[in-house]
Scaffold this active site. Structure first.
Site, PDB file in Angstrom:
ATOM      1  N   GLU A  75       4.053  -3.586   1.977  1.00  0.00           N
ATOM      2  CA  GLU A  75       3.607  -2.304   2.552  1.00  0.00           C
ATOM      3  C   GLU A  75       3.675  -1.693   2.955  1.00  0.00           C
ATOM      4  O   GLU A  75       3.820  -0.888   4.546  1.00  0.00           O
ATOM      5  CB  GLU A  75       5.010  -2.112   1.389  1.00  0.00           C
ATOM      6  CG  GLU A  75       6.381  -2.136   0.659  1.00  0.00           C
ATOM      7  CD  GLU A  75       6.091  -3.292  -0.024  1.00  0.00           C
ATOM      8  OE1 GLU A  75       4.658  -3.742  -0.469  1.00  0.00           O
ATOM      9  OE2 GLU A  75       6.673  -3.695  -1.220  1.00  0.00           O
ATOM     10  N   PHE A 137      14.480   2.243 -13.622  1.00  0.00           N
ATOM     11  CA  PHE A 137      13.300   0.733 -13.007  1.00  0.00           C
ATOM     12  C   PHE A 137      12.985   1.261 -11.547  1.00  0.00           C
ATOM     13  O   PHE A 137      13.351   0.935 -10.757  1.00  0.00           O
ATOM     14  CB  PHE A 137      14.220  -0.704 -13.394  1.00  0.00           C
ATOM     15  CG  PHE A 137      13.529  -1.819 -12.700  1.00  0.00           C
ATOM     16  CD1 PHE A 137      12.316  -1.962 -13.149  1.00  0.00           C
ATOM     17  CD2 PHE A 137      14.076  -2.344 -11.642  1.00  0.00           C
ATOM     18  CE1 PHE A 137      11.073  -3.460 -12.653  1.00  0.00           C
ATOM     19  CE2 PHE A 137      13.511  -3.749 -10.876  1.00  0.00           C
ATOM     20  CZ  PHE A 137      12.379  -3.697 -11.536  1.00  0.00           C
ATOM     21  N   GLN A 138      11.644   0.878 -11.016  1.00  0.00           N
ATOM     22  CA  GLN A 138      11.372   1.051  -9.396  1.00  0.00           C
ATOM     23  C   GLN A 138      11.140   2.132  -9.342  1.00  0.00           C
ATOM     24  O   GLN A 138      12.180   2.301  -7.960  1.00  0.00           O
ATOM     25  CB  GLN A 138      11.817   0.037  -8.735  1.00  0.00           C
ATOM     26  CG  GLN A 138      11.067  -1.004  -9.189  1.00  0.00           C
ATOM     27  CD  GLN A 138      11.326  -2.897  -8.006  1.00  0.00           C
ATOM     28  OE1 GLN A 138      12.067  -2.348  -7.534  1.00  0.00           O
ATOM     29  NE2 GLN A 138      10.270  -3.494  -8.140  1.00  0.00           N
ATOM     30  N   LYS A 187      20.310   4.009  -3.522  1.00  0.00           N
ATOM     31  CA  LYS A 187      20.435   2.845  -4.014  1.00  0.00           C
ATOM     32  C   LYS A 187      22.693   3.182  -3.560  1.00  0.00           C
ATOM     33  O   LYS A 187      22.738   2.078  -2.595  1.00  0.00           O
ATOM     34  CB  LYS A 187      20.733   1.575  -4.749  1.00  0.00           C
ATOM     35  CG  LYS A 187      20.764   0.785  -4.646  1.00  0.00           C
ATOM     36  CD  LYS A 187      20.602  -0.247  -5.959  1.00  0.00           C
ATOM     37  CE  LYS A 187      21.821  -1.031  -6.067  1.00  0.00           C
ATOM     38  NZ  LYS A 187      20.544  -2.397  -6.851  1.00  0.00           N
ATOM     39  N   MET A 495     -21.199   0.032   7.425  1.00  0.00           N
ATOM     40  CA  MET A 495     -21.670   1.688   7.967  1.00  0.00           C
ATOM     41  C   MET A 495     -21.521   2.176   6.164  1.00  0.00           C
ATOM     42  O   MET A 495     -22.982   3.029   6.618  1.00  0.00           O
ATOM     43  CB  MET A 495     -20.167   2.109   7.412  1.00  0.00           C
ATOM     44  CG  MET A 495     -20.340   3.882   8.529  1.00  0.00           C
ATOM     45  SD  MET A 495     -21.289   4.199   9.992  1.00  0.00           S
ATOM     46  CE  MET A 495     -19.972   3.717  11.367  1.00  0.00           C
TER      47      MET A 495
END
Lengths: 583, 159
Positions: A75, A137-138, A187, A495
């Site tokens: 993502e 959940f999630q 949802k 770096m």
């Protein structure tokens, strides 16, 4: 019962099961379909996204939509790709991820876009409204998490708000000082019926910005310029955002003004323009830094006086100068450096008016001084036949021509690219500036290639950065993206090593990447052609082969871990306290 | 120096978090913050007392303006304003101090709003200094509990 109350009750009714929502999703004109229709009307062609449970209705609706969905492998990459797509195309980038881990994985990408003022609309799935706040959940409070790194955000609680919210989100993301706007989509909202039409205009009472600069102040600025003996133009990312590059060049030429750019400003003026003194700041040219230190008038356009330019020392930055600050964000004016002549407005509109008012000052002595510095302190490197990064980038510049888009990751290679890649156009140098996100490069190159499918896209990266998003090689293969990867492979975190070498007495700590893979074999495993280059005399041939080969190509250049980026102004030092690295 | 900002915001969930989050992440020091719906149910008024010099206040104001939910920011410290705070104070009393406390409440134009066997709960409104002075006086009797709203302020009318 009033329809809105009835809907609110339905939305909160725990009796409605997920299965019910999904069946609703298929039958009605629902939130998901409305969302895609609005995106379509906003001119969105591409979405970079990753599906998940809370987005099933949306992914179902996508099957019937003309909007193209690109599936990266993470993502975070979806956000970086949308970010670079926006930077290259000038449009609003759109990305999508599911609730919980999907949304949380986007956080770094969102922060990256926020720091560089990139217009993005970020869509996140969310658990159904009746489950919100129950640690379901999630579930993650993504609007809460991203509040400090978004320009604005919405949690949609009524499907009928979708058309209005999406319209507003695009407007907010792309106007004023651009930035990321997040829309969190529960949802059940995606599945609920929508009858609301697409609004024709945005009605936001409290959102205001000024595009036209104050004419009095612009005249004042023109007066200051006419009187100045040592003016410097200091151009940043805002010049590119507003499309002011051309008018800026006209101004430079009309008054024969010297210019320095920030990292974000690269491309606002062609690198080879005779008035261009190079990048200013920590790894800027010595001439640019001396010029800013010495100037009596600093014309700052679309910059925010970042501490990588000022070293965080406002009392020691351009102390002899009167400062003209042109920016669309009033909060940037006076935030770090006091502006004697503040001009709030869009850089392009302000410069157009400024151009009509300026009288070229007599600054030949100043130019003599600048030219003598340029002669004394050129950007240079040892041309001893070794394979060094500068040789690679200069050869790349020759081969790429004016049309190539250069995308970088973050680290030494990024600074070498900023110094040595010739960039002739706006939106052709794509880099993570404000946040300095390692791993930005490969997904950004993917977004850039989607924005300009016919252009040559080079990714300049390091072995540390590339491994932070190496899974995106799969995305490049899946979508046949002919990205040419220029990997500067030194086996270390270059770096950090450089800073430990120069500032911590060579006490090297945790910079060794000993278990690096064979990148050419790894590319091969993904179905990408590659070549290892260890000799300087093979550079040109290798680059030509990469460009001539259809599809993605990985060039693994072996460089020494001892290569350093110079000049170097350590953080917290004055901008003239430059380490040149000369023995 | 303390400045009083009147910040008109949308009356939506999450607005307080946006505003207070802006203060915390940019390191501005909130001295007090009160918020409630206005006569227009779509809008809320926040009265924020913030500590800082004029440059800090300028930045605070500009940053607040950048929030999409903020309609208007007014710096009330520069105008003639009426400001008030409300305090509820529960003070310990004994039979020999009860009268003394009641007299003091009267002097400060406070009101007794609850009474227990050994304590009085007093309601007091006024500017910050008045409430401070009352609290100092009550300390000698013993303050059992104290809540203050923080400042609310409104500009004086012209006429």
């Amino acid at each position: 019962m009033d329809k809105s109350k009835e809907d609110a009750l339905i939305a909160r009714d725990p009796e409605i099961t997920w299965e019910d929502e999904e069946s609703l999703a298929l039958d009605n004109y629902n939130g998901a379909k409305a969302l895609l229709d609005v995106l379509d009307q906003e001119g969105v062609e591409l979405i970079f996204g990753y599906p998940g449970g809370s987005l099933l209705a949306l992914y179902d609706a996508l099957l019937d939509s003309s909007i193209r969905h690109i599936l990266p492998r993470h993502e975070q990459s979806a956000v970086h790709a949308a970010d670079a797509y926006a930077r290259v195309s000038g449009k609003v980038g759109v990305c999508l991820a599911t609730s919980g881990p999907g949304a949380a994985n986007m956080v770094t990408g969102i922060a990256n876009a926020y720091m560089d003022s990139i217009p993005l609309v970020i869509l996140t799935g969310q658990v159904s409204t009746q489950l919100l706040g129950t640690d379901s959940f999630q579930e993650v409070d993504i609007t809460g998490i991203t509040m400090p790194i978004t320009k604005h955000s919405y949690l949609v609680k009524d499907a009928r708000d979708i058309p209005r919210i999406v319209k507003e989100a695009f407007y907010i993301a792309s106007t004023g000082r651009p930035g990321p706007v997040l829309i969190d989509l529960p949802k059940n909202i995606m599945a609920a019926e929508v009858t609301e039409p697409y609004p024709s205009k945005v009605a936001l009472k409290s959102y205001k910005f000024f595009t036209k600069g104050n004419s009095g102040q612009i005249s004042e600025a023109a007066k200051a310029l006419a009187q100045s003996k040592k003016p410097i133009v200091y151009a940043g990312g805002g010049v590119i955002t507003s499309g002011a590059g051309k008018i800026l060049q006209e101004m430079l030429e009309k008054a024969n003004l010297p210019v320095v750019t920030t990292l974000m400003g690269i491309g606002s003026v062609p690198s080879k323009h005779p008035n261009h003194l190079g990048m200013v700041g920590m790894h800027g040219t010595i001439t640019a830094n001396l010029a800013v230190d010495e100037c009596d008038l600093l014309i700052a356009i679309g910059v925010r006086f970042d501490d990588r330019v000022t070293s965080g020392l406002k009392h020691r930055f351009a102390t002899k100068a009167k400062v003209i600050h042109i920016d669309i964000d009033p909060a940037e004016i006076g935030k770090v450096i006091r502006a004697h002549i503040p001009i709030v407005g869009d850089a392009k509109l302000v410069l157009e008016e400024f151009l009509t008012k300026i009288n070229p000052p007599a600054i030949q002595d100043w130019w003599n001084e600048l030219r003598s510095w340029q002669k004394e302190y050129p950007l240079s490197y040892e041309q001893d036949g070794r394979l060094n990064p500068q040789t690679i980038l200069e050869a790349m510049g020759k081969i790429s021509g004016e049309e190539a888009v250069v995308v970088t990751d973050v680290g030494q290679h990024q600074m070498w690219a900023a110094q040595f890649c010739p960039v002739n156009q706006e939106r052709h140098f794509i880099t993570s500036a404000g946040l300095g996100t390692m791993g930005f490069g490969l997904p950004a190159a993917i977004g850039a290639q989607f924005a300009k499918p016919d252009s040559l896209v080079f990714l300049v990266t390091g072995d540390g950065s590339l491994q932070m998003s190496i899974h995106e090689l799969a995305t490049a293969v899946q979508y046949h993206l002919p990205i040419k990867i220029v990997l500067m492979n030194n086996g270390v975190l270059g770096m950090v090593r450089q800073m430990q070498k120069m500032l911590f007495n060579e006490r090297f700590s945790q910079i060794q990447l000993d278990a690096n893979p064979d990148f050419v074999k790894l590319a091969d495993a993904y179905g990408i052609k590659g070549r290892r280059v260890e000799q300087a005399d093979q550079v040109e041939d290798a680059l030509k082969e990469a460009v001539a080969t259809p599809g993605p190509f990985l060039l693994d250049f072996t460089i020494s871990p001892d290569e350093v980026v110079l000049p170097f102004v350590p953080a917290g030092q004055g901008i003239t306290e430059i380490l040149e690295g000369k023995e | 120096m303390l400045h009083t900002l009147a910040v008109m915001v949308e009356n939506d969930p999450g607005v307080l978090a946006r505003v207070s989050g802006l203060f915390s992440r940019r390191g501005y020091n909130i001295y007090s913050l009160t918020v409630c719906q206005t006569e227009n149910p779509d809008l809320s008024m926040m009265t924020i007392v913030v500590e800082g010099d004029s440059q800090v206040i300028e930045q605070v104001t500009k940053q607040l303006h950048k929030l999409v939910v903020v309609h208007k920011v007014t710096n009330l410290s520069q105008e003639s304003v009426v400001n008030r705070e409300l305090a509820l104070i529960r003070v310990k009393v004994k039979s020999d101090t009860r009268l003394e406390v009641l007299q003091t409440v009267d002097i400060f134009r406070g009101r007794v709003v609850d009474m227990g066997k050994n304590n009085l709960t007093i309601e007091l409104t006024g500017d910050e200094e008045k409430i401070d002075a009352f609290v100092r006086t009550m300390r000698s009797y013993g303050i059992l509990e104290l809540v203050r709203t923080g400042k609310i302020a409104i500009a004086r009318s012209d006429n």
